[in-house]
Every structure is written in structure tokens, then in C-alpha cells.
Design an enzyme around this catalytic site. Sequence first.
Site, mmCIF file in Angstrom:
data_model
loop_
_atom_site.group_PDB
_atom_site.id
_atom_site.type_symbol
_atom_site.label_atom_id
_atom_site.label_comp_id
_atom_site.label_asym_id
_atom_site.label_seq_id
_atom_site.Cartn_x
_atom_site.Cartn_y
_atom_site.Cartn_z
ATOM 1 N N SER A 44 41.004 32.836 39.968
ATOM 2 C CA SER A 44 41.793 33.772 40.778
ATOM 3 C C SER A 44 42.537 33.007 41.872
ATOM 4 O O SER A 44 41.931 32.231 42.607
ATOM 5 C CB SER A 44 40.886 34.814 41.433
ATOM 6 N N CYS A 129 35.749 41.026 43.110
ATOM 7 C CA CYS A 129 34.787 40.004 43.550
ATOM 8 C C CYS A 129 33.824 40.650 44.546
ATOM 9 O O CYS A 129 34.262 41.252 45.523
ATOM 10 C CB CYS A 129 35.512 38.824 44.191
HETATM 11 O O1 RRO Z 1 35.338 32.805 43.902
HETATM 12 C C1 RRO Z 1 34.295 33.525 43.840
HETATM 13 O O2 RRO Z 1 33.338 33.369 44.618
HETATM 14 C C2 RRO Z 1 34.179 34.626 42.860
HETATM 15 C C3 RRO Z 1 35.220 35.473 42.492
HETATM 16 BR BR1 RRO Z 1 36.956 35.238 43.107
HETATM 17 C C4 RRO Z 1 34.958 36.585 41.633
HETATM 18 O O3 RRO Z 1 35.824 37.401 41.287
HETATM 19 N N1 RRO Z 1 33.686 36.750 41.191
HETATM 20 C C5 RRO Z 1 32.695 35.914 41.534
HETATM 21 O O4 RRO Z 1 31.541 36.112 41.102
HETATM 22 N N2 RRO Z 1 32.940 34.850 42.360
#
Ligand code: RRO
Length: 305
Positions: A44, A129
Site C-alpha cells: 500500500s 489496515c
Molecule cells: O503496513 C502495515 O502495517 C499493514 C497494512 Br498497510 C495493512 O493493510 N494490513 C496490515 O496488516 N499491515
Amino acid sequence: MLKINICGIDFKNPVFLAAGIMGETGGALKRIANSGAGALCTKSVGIEKRIGHRNPTMIEVEGGFLNAMGLPNPGVKEYIKEIYEIKDYLKRNGVKLIGSIYGKNPQEFSKVAEIMEPYVDLIELNISCPHAGEGYGAQIGQDPNLSNRVVSSVRESVDIPIIAKLTPNVADIKEIAKAVVEGGADAITAINTLGPGMVIDIKTKKPILSNKFGGMSGKAIKPIAIRNIYDIYSVVDVPIIGVGGITTGEDAIEFMLAGASAIQVGTGIYYRGYDIFYKICGEIEEYLIENNLKLKDIIGRAHEF
Ligand code: RRO
């Protein structure tokens, strides 16, 4: 035999790389493209660079992992250099690219989506998230109205298909699914990590993750994912991409029976190696041949009972 079409796009198979794993660089994505995945989802990315949380950011627990990476990414303008490098390679090999993006409001999502659009085949909106902090991630995806506004803003800003990735950490996933489809989502990915949860080290007496808590992924969350997909399928008509604890072809079939048209693999790579994508495709094919079925015969089939 495993070819599918989702949102008007042809995929060579329905086994995709999930967001967040092996999606940080072009090189890592290429490695998964060579491991048999039908599509790759990027890490992301947002409008600005984010360093993410201090280590430890991941801890293995029974049945999976807790993570709180903290959305580390170089910002969309820097990140597109990574995917620019591999764009032609993916095209030659028939592997589609899904750009995962996040933002703190509809305008920011739209801005990132516009910059990302020329480099990817579809856009996945991370509104899920579980530990992204004030105003981000699940704080959007837990609010049907805000989720709807994020999707409709991006819908007005780009022409390629958009997928909303939902959180299981809600009272009623059906309400959120309907809201994002009304906003213009072409597909839904479900689920993001569960929780957040926490692990405490009894020697130091401190929480292990630097963020203290993090989202749960891996085999243990599979029944939760299946139930969410089953519920989403019962209220919307858009394709569902299932994710959460898939490590085998049997798991993938279970997701499809619940209503998923395709699936994503993340933590499963840890259990079965990079070629888990080839392995799952082979296992799905074996099941279809043995049972004299086609993929389209099994999608949503569990709803007949
Ligand atoms: O980067 C993260 O800590 C993270 C994200 Br963006 C997400 O969507 N889901 C996750 O478990 N970790």
C-alpha cells in the site's frame, strides 16, 4: 483451465499476491511473477513517504503472525519507478498488477489513484489496515458513509477498475460491502488482517511489537475470512477476491465455494515458499479435474445449501 475474467480483465489464473508482502520493490514483485501468480498486488502506498514503525514489526504466533509495519512506503511518486521497471515484463508474461493505495480522506485517495493509474491494471483501496492510526485504514472501512465517499471520489478520478479492501473488524460487513458497491467499487477484496491483537513478553513484561498491537494474518484467520466472504456474496453482485489464511488449493476452493472469484496469498508464502502460487494452481486444477467441474461451477456454490 484456470483463466478468469474479473471486471473485464483477463487473468491467467485466480491466485494473486496479497498487498503488503513482497510488494515493496520491482525486483520482489518480479520474483512472485516468476512463481506463477496470476496478478500481483503492490505494498500500500500513499501520497507521502512513510518510514513505518520501529522493529519489531512482526511476531509469529500460533496459527499465523501479528504485524504492525506501519504502512512503510516511499510515497507514490517514488514507488511508481519500481513498477515502471517491470511493467513490460509483466505484460509479456501475462501477469496483471493491482496498485494498493491508502489515504486519509477521499481527496488524498483520489490524488494517489490518479498518479498510480497509468502503471497498474486495477486499483485496490486500503480502507482496512487495523492499526494504521487516526483517520486511516480501518477507521475509514468501519464507517459505511466514509467508505462510500472514498470509493466514489476515486471512481470519479480514474477509469480503471477499483477494488475496495475491507476489514473484518466490523459489526456488519454486509453494510460496508453495500456502501462501497454503491460508491462505485467494481470488486471487493476481503479480508485485511484481524484484530489488532497483542503479544507480551513475560520476561521483559513488555508488548513485543514496537506499536504494541498489530493485525493477525495466517491460517488461524481463515474461518473468519470465509464467513465474511459468504456474507458479502449474499448482498452484492461484484466479484470478491478472497484473502486470509490461504495456504493450499483446498483453502482456495473453500473461499470460492463461499463466493470468491479469485484469491490472494500473503503469509502463506512463509509456510510453502515462493512457488506456493504454482502449488495452489496445481491443487485447484486437480480438484476440478477429479470432480469434473469448472471454476465457474464452484463460485458461491455453498450458498445453495
Ligand atoms: O503496513 C502495515 O502495517 C499493514 C497494512 Br498497510 C495493512 O493493510 N494490513 C496490515 O496488516 N499491515
